[in-house]
Design an enzyme around this catalytic site. Structure first.
Site, short mmCIF file in Angstrom:
data_model
loop_
_atom_site.label_atom_id
_atom_site.label_comp_id
_atom_site.label_asym_id
_atom_site.label_seq_id
_atom_site.Cartn_x
_atom_site.Cartn_y
_atom_site.Cartn_z
CG ASP A 84 -0.30 0.08 2.52
OD1 ASP A 84 0.67 -0.65 2.74
OD2 ASP A 84 -0.74 0.89 3.37
CD GLU B 276 4.16 0.99 7.03
OE1 GLU B 276 4.96 1.29 7.93
OE2 GLU B 276 3.88 1.74 6.08
#
Length: 381
Positions: free
Chosen positions: A72, A136
């Protein structure tokens, strides 16, 4: 078999628009590659977050090397400020551009490429576990924590883990993270009584109480550092009233502080310290103060030893640079893994992460794969 090109894989991942919590096709791409190489691939999705767990080798093997990372990325921001397509993965003058180029699709590509090459060319006596999250950069509530929950349910275990976050401040190879400071945020609401500024005795102004509390916190020295950590810090990050009128004393104001703390403290001990200060200011001013706290992660340290030595030797061999063992910087998902096994972090130079025109020299991606490949070979030697 042809070796995996980590720069090409990084480019393919950049083309997956995986802004948190969107998967964007990144984990599907990695899952297919790892399955083709003989890995057992599972998804550990939770809520709206996509996570991947891939194992090569016997689950019961006592020697399992783990890699952890995330696909991500943060939003691109002002797309008009970019000189390239943020998800175009364009290479100019040997530099690869795109959101996630540094943080950290290159790291994921490098350790996936290193792992696939090893198991297909010289299968080790041991196992490799690759964990990749899609949460994250966001709240981190259902990312690596969900992966660890899934691993516990499935009887999965890493002996050691290497997180591929960008760790080098200036030069490729100059820093390994062996720990991280803890991080917590506290929000304060100060409640008084609104009134006319010409008649302050008829009001109860919450602003002096806010200023007093923030000054007590910001001017206090928590410590001077410990063996492996710099001094803890308290930063006032916001003070707000929402009051545009100069002839009105507001009834309420808010503020917040962020604390980065070393192993001399815990989230609990610092919360108690703040509660004592809140009570002190309340007693002095009569202002009601409410406090809310979120601890993002406790401080942790993996003492210098076998794991950091293993990674250090590989870094020196492949880059010619002797890395510093450090605990500086913000938080990472290593804060969750530290309760599972010994963990260190090593990755690229992070100068452009989260910036417009985020980029990484292609040469660095190949160097990073070489470091990870040597780490694996030496670990299983």
């Amino acid at each position: 078999m042809t070796q995996i090109d980590p720069a090409k894989l990084t480019a393919d991942l950049i083309r997956c628009p995986s802004v948190t919590p969107e998967e964007g096709g990144a984990l599907q791409l990695l899952g297919a590659m790892l399955e083709e190489a003989g890995f057992s691939v599972q998804r550990a999705d939770k809520a709206e977050v996509s996570n991947l767990v891939a194992r090569w080798g016997d689950k019961a093997h006592p020697k399992t090397f783990g890699f952890n990372g995330h696909t991500d990325v943060v939003p691109v921001g002002d797309e008009a400020a970019w000189t390239v397509d943020p998800f175009g993965a364009e290479i100019k003058d040997g530099v690869l551009y795109g959101r996630g180029a540094t943080d950290m699709k290159s790291g994921v590509a490098a350790f996936v490429a290193a792992a696939i090459d090893l198991v297909t060319e010289t299968p080790p006596d041991g196992a490799i576990l690759i964990t990749v999250t899609g949460d994250e950069e966001g709240p981190a509530l259902h990312g690596t924590t969900a992966i660890l929950e899934h691993m516990e349910q499935e009887g999965e275990k890493m002996s050691v883990c290497l997180v591929g976050e960008p760790t080098c401040p200036e030069t490729m190879g100059d820093m390994i993270k062996i720990g991280r400071r803890g991080s917590m945020t506290a929000w304060f609401t100060f409640r008084g009584k609104q009134g006319h500024s010409a008649y302050p005795h008829r009001a109860r102004n919450p602003l002096p109480a806010m200023a007093k509390l923030m000054d007590l916190m910001a001017s206090h020295q928590l410590d001077t550092g410990t063996a492996h950590f710099d001094a803890s810090t308290v930063a006032v990050v916001t003070m707000d009233t929402g009051n545009a009128a100069t002839n009105v004393i507001p009834a309420e104001c808010t503020s917040a502080v962020n604390i980065r703390f070393n192993d001399a403290h815990s989230g609990e001990s610092l919360t108690e310290w703040m509660q004592d200060l809140v009570q002190q200011v309340t007693d002095e001013t009569g202002i009601v103060i409410e406090m809310a706290v979120k601890v993002s992660g406790e401080s942790f340290i993996t003492p210098p030893g076998e794991l950091s030595d293993l990674v250090s030797r590989a870094v020196v061999a492949e880059t010619g640079v002797t890395p510093e063992l450090s605990t500086t910087g913000g938080t990472s998902d290593a804060r969750f893994i530290k309760s599972h096994c010994s963990v260190v972090e090593f990755g690229l130079v992070g100068k452009t992460m989260h910036q417009v025109d985020e980029n990484v020299p292609v040469e660095q991606i190949h160097q990073l794969k070489a470091v990870y490949s040597r780490v694996l070979k030496d670990y299983f030697a």
